[in-house]
Scaffold this active site. Structure first.
Site, mmCIF file in Angstrom:
data_model
loop_
_atom_site.group_PDB
_atom_site.id
_atom_site.type_symbol
_atom_site.label_atom_id
_atom_site.label_comp_id
_atom_site.label_asym_id
_atom_site.label_seq_id
_atom_site.Cartn_x
_atom_site.Cartn_y
_atom_site.Cartn_z
ATOM 1 N N HIS A 49 -13.453 -4.605 3.228
ATOM 2 C CA HIS A 49 -14.297 -3.443 2.985
ATOM 3 C C HIS A 49 -15.223 -3.675 1.793
ATOM 4 C CE1 HIS A 49 -10.700 -2.512 0.385
ATOM 5 N NE2 HIS A 49 -11.670 -2.231 -0.473
HETATM 6 P P1 TYD Z 1 -5.628 -0.369 1.852
HETATM 7 O O1 TYD Z 1 -6.956 0.238 1.573
HETATM 8 O O2 TYD Z 1 -5.249 -0.563 3.285
HETATM 9 O O3 TYD Z 1 -5.515 -1.759 1.118
HETATM 10 P P2 TYD Z 1 -6.442 -3.064 1.290
HETATM 11 O O4 TYD Z 1 -7.866 -2.590 1.259
HETATM 12 O O5 TYD Z 1 -6.075 -3.925 0.144
HETATM 13 O O6 TYD Z 1 -6.113 -3.714 2.584
HETATM 14 O O7 TYD Z 1 -4.540 0.502 1.109
HETATM 15 C C1 TYD Z 1 -3.181 0.564 1.523
HETATM 16 C C2 TYD Z 1 -2.693 2.009 1.438
HETATM 17 O O8 TYD Z 1 -2.715 2.478 0.100
HETATM 18 C C3 TYD Z 1 -3.555 2.962 2.259
HETATM 19 O O9 TYD Z 1 -2.673 3.884 2.877
HETATM 20 C C4 TYD Z 1 -4.379 3.697 1.219
HETATM 21 C C5 TYD Z 1 -3.485 3.683 0.006
HETATM 22 N N1 TYD Z 1 -4.194 3.664 -1.286
HETATM 23 C C6 TYD Z 1 -4.132 4.763 -2.123
HETATM 24 O O10 TYD Z 1 -3.492 5.788 -1.801
HETATM 25 N N2 TYD Z 1 -4.757 4.727 -3.317
HETATM 26 C C7 TYD Z 1 -5.453 3.637 -3.732
HETATM 27 O O11 TYD Z 1 -6.009 3.625 -4.856
HETATM 28 C C8 TYD Z 1 -5.527 2.490 -2.859
HETATM 29 C C9 TYD Z 1 -6.295 1.270 -3.252
HETATM 30 C C10 TYD Z 1 -4.871 2.543 -1.652
#
Ligand code: TYD
Length: 132
Positions: A49
């Site tokens: 992303h």
């Molecule tokens: P995700 O965005 O899938 O991680 P990456 O981009 O590294 O693959 O995040 C994993 C989970 O954590 C998703 O359910 C969203 C949650 N999350 C939060 O609640 N707060 C945050 O600050 C972040 C980064 C993720």
């Protein structure tokens, strides 16, 4: 490339090491959020992303991993493999993290609170927003 490597100092003495990150000093934004990625399974690639507003700084406080970067004009790979090497990501930096070592703890400092609306997870939309 919009992303940038920032080095922190390694403050060391006979007891070991200490490194410091200060918002608006070591890194160019106020830190509103901190999260860390750890226990990543073998072969996993995550991220995929860019953002509209959020700036981030990444540092492996333990272990190592690689970051694939794409700012729609240039692609690059950065290896984070020491506690003093940090990667500043601008909102337009599409990023994917991979090759995590077993002991990797990837610390992320962010300029904004968590907001799912601030994510661009569709690569075609990313190219539309940040230019082909
Ligand atoms: P995700 O965005 O899938 O991680 P990456 O981009 O590294 O693959 O995040 C994993 C989970 O954590 C998703 O359910 C969203 C949650 N999350 C939060 O609640 N707060 C945050 O600050 C972040 C980064 C993720």
């Amino acid at each position: 490339m919009s992303s940038k490597i920032i080095q922190t100092q390694q403050l060391g003495d006979e007891r070991g090491y200490l490194s410091v990150i200060e918002g608006n000093l070591t890194i160019p934004f106020e830190i509103k959020r901190v999260f860390y990625i750890y226990g990543t399974k073998e072969g996993i690639r995550r991220g995929f992303h860019a953002h509209y507003k959020t700036r981030q700084v990444l540092v492996c406080v333990s272990g190592r991993c690689k970051i694939f970067l794409d700012n729609s004009k240039r692609k690059d790979v950065v290896e984070l493999n020491t506690q003093t090497k940090m990667l500043l990501l601008e909102p337009e930096d599409w990023h994917e993290m991979y090759d995590f070592s077993d002991d990797c703890v990837l610390l992320v400092l962010a300029s904004h609170h968590y907001d799912p609306q601030d994510y661009i997870r569709d690569y075609e939309l990313f190219l539309e927003v940040y230019g082909k």
